[in-house]
Each structure stands twice: as C-alpha cells, then as structure tokens.
Design an enzyme around this catalytic site. Structure first.
Site, short mmCIF file in Angstrom:
data_model
loop_
_atom_site.label_atom_id
_atom_site.label_comp_id
_atom_site.label_asym_id
_atom_site.label_seq_id
_atom_site.Cartn_x
_atom_site.Cartn_y
_atom_site.Cartn_z
CB CYS A 83 -0.99 -0.05 1.16
SG CYS A 83 -2.40 1.02 0.89
CG HIS A 193 -3.08 -3.33 3.84
ND1 HIS A 193 -2.10 -2.61 4.49
CD2 HIS A 193 -3.75 -2.44 3.07
CE1 HIS A 193 -2.17 -1.34 4.15
NE2 HIS A 193 -3.16 -1.20 3.29
CD GLU A 195 -0.23 -5.16 6.17
OE1 GLU A 195 -0.40 -5.78 5.09
OE2 GLU A 195 -0.32 -3.92 6.24
#
Ligand SMILES: NC(=O)CC[C@H](N)C(=O)O
Length: 220
Positions: A83, A193, A195
């Site tokens: 991002c 994302h 994560e």
C-alpha cells in the site's frame, strides 16, 4: 520493516512475518537509518508517509532508509511494498508505474479478491498462478497507472503479479492491476494488505502465503 512518520501497519507486518516463518526476529528500521541490520528481506509497510504531501510516497522515496533499500534490492534482496510501501517503491523507481487517486475519489476499505498472475517472484513463491486470495484493501491513492507503452512492457515481462478478480474494481487501476514486480522479480508491491490477513479470528489467512514466500523462493 521500514518506518516513516505516519506509517501505521508495521506491527501487523512484524506479526505476519513472525507467524509465517515462526521466528520472532523482525527488525524495525527508522526512516533516517541507513543500516539494514543484516536482514534477509525488507518490508515497506502501509499507512501514510509524511502526510502523503506532494504525492503519496514521494518524500519517503528520498529518505536515507530507502537509499539502503535500493542497494539491497539491486543486490537481489527480497523487498515487499504494501500500500503506502507500494507507493514509495514506485516513487523510488524500484517498481514501474505511478499511483493515482481512486476513480471514486473515495477512501476504499473492504476485502478484495486477488488473482495471482505470477507465482515466480520472491513474494509469491508459496502461491500458485491463478490462485485467488482474499485480502483487505484500504486506500485512497490506489489506482496503479501505466501509460500504454509501459503497460505493454510490464505485461511483456510478466511483471503483473496480482490483478483484482474480474468483478472487483476497487480503484480503477490500469488493466485492473493490484500488484507488480521489478524485472529481477525480487521487488514486489501491492495495494491490498496481506499483513491484515494472517489470523482466522479476523477472516482470511491468505496473506501468510506472501510472508512465507521469500524462504520458499530461497529453497528453490
Ligand atoms: N493503507 C495505506 O497504506 C494507505 C495508503 C495511502 N496513504 C492512501 O491512502 O492511498
């Protein structure tokens, strides 16, 4: 994990890396620091760097830490930009393309379905081509853009790593691209994302595949 003023996703990225490879030795690197501390892989995490002034990622791209990351990348080290990190890597010239504001002009925040287009990069070695991954996206400047000649080159070199699934167009990016890699295939950036997709408690765990990939790629 490189931190800029405004980065906010680095702790999730540390947890994701630790969950994926089962060791707790991720390092946080402040933007003024040039010492990568001997890490095996670098993540440029998401959030906002320097308030996204000028253009998202443009000031961060000039930081001392990014000078060290560029050298690491040139030497073949695995680098992942998520991002805002993807925005920084494009601004630093480590990845092709430019990031523009979403076509809707709105901040998008929802799960998206990604299709793996290239499973032969440092960050997708644990996936298969054609595999679909559910990963959250949250951005306003997420419209990856490449003019036709650059898009042809990126496609010709198989540098499109992720696209959004056909019925999912969160930002209006060129060719519905969600992530790309460099010609060496060690540097990857994507808008969603991974994560935030590592714990069954919050839904998908598909993001772990990216964090497992550098070790997988090193074994091949
Ligand atoms: N989640 C993020 O990293 C946000 C990226 C960026 N600053 C944007 O809104 O476009």
């Amino acid at each position: 994990m490189v931190q800029f003023p405004g980065t906010c996703d680095e702790i999730d990225a540390v947890l994701a890396a630790e969950r994926a490879v089962g060791v707790g030795n991720a390092e946080l690197l402040w933007h003024r620091d040039r010492d990568l501390k001997g890490v095996d892989a670098v993540v440029v995490p998401g959030g906002f760097s320097y308030g996204d002034y000028l253009r998202a990622g443009s000031i961060a791209a000039l930081s001392p830490a990014m000078g060290a990351v560029a050298e690491f990348a040139r030497a073949g080290g695995p680098v992942l930009g998520i991002c805002n990190g993807f925005q920084v890597l494009c601004e630093a010239g480590l990845l092709p393309g430019t990031m523009l504001m979403n076509l809707s002009r709105r901040f998008t925040f929802r799960d998206v379905t990604l299709r793996v287009e290239a499973a032969d990069t440092a960050w997708t070695a644990a996936t298969s081509a054609g595999q679909e991954l559910v990963i959250p996206a949250k951005h306003q400047t997420g419209r990856w853009y490449a003019p036709d000649d650059l898009l042809d080159e990126v496609r010709g070199n198989d540098q499109v790593v992720f696209t959004y699934a056909a019925d999912d167009r969160p930002n209006g990016s060129s060719a519905n691209v969600a992530g790309v890699c460099n010609a060496q295939r060690n540097v990857v950036g994507l808008m969603p994302h991974p994560e935030h997709a590592t714990d069954p408690l919050t839904g998908s765990v598909d993001g772990l595949l990216l964090f497992r990939s550098p070790a997988e790629a090193a074994r091949v």
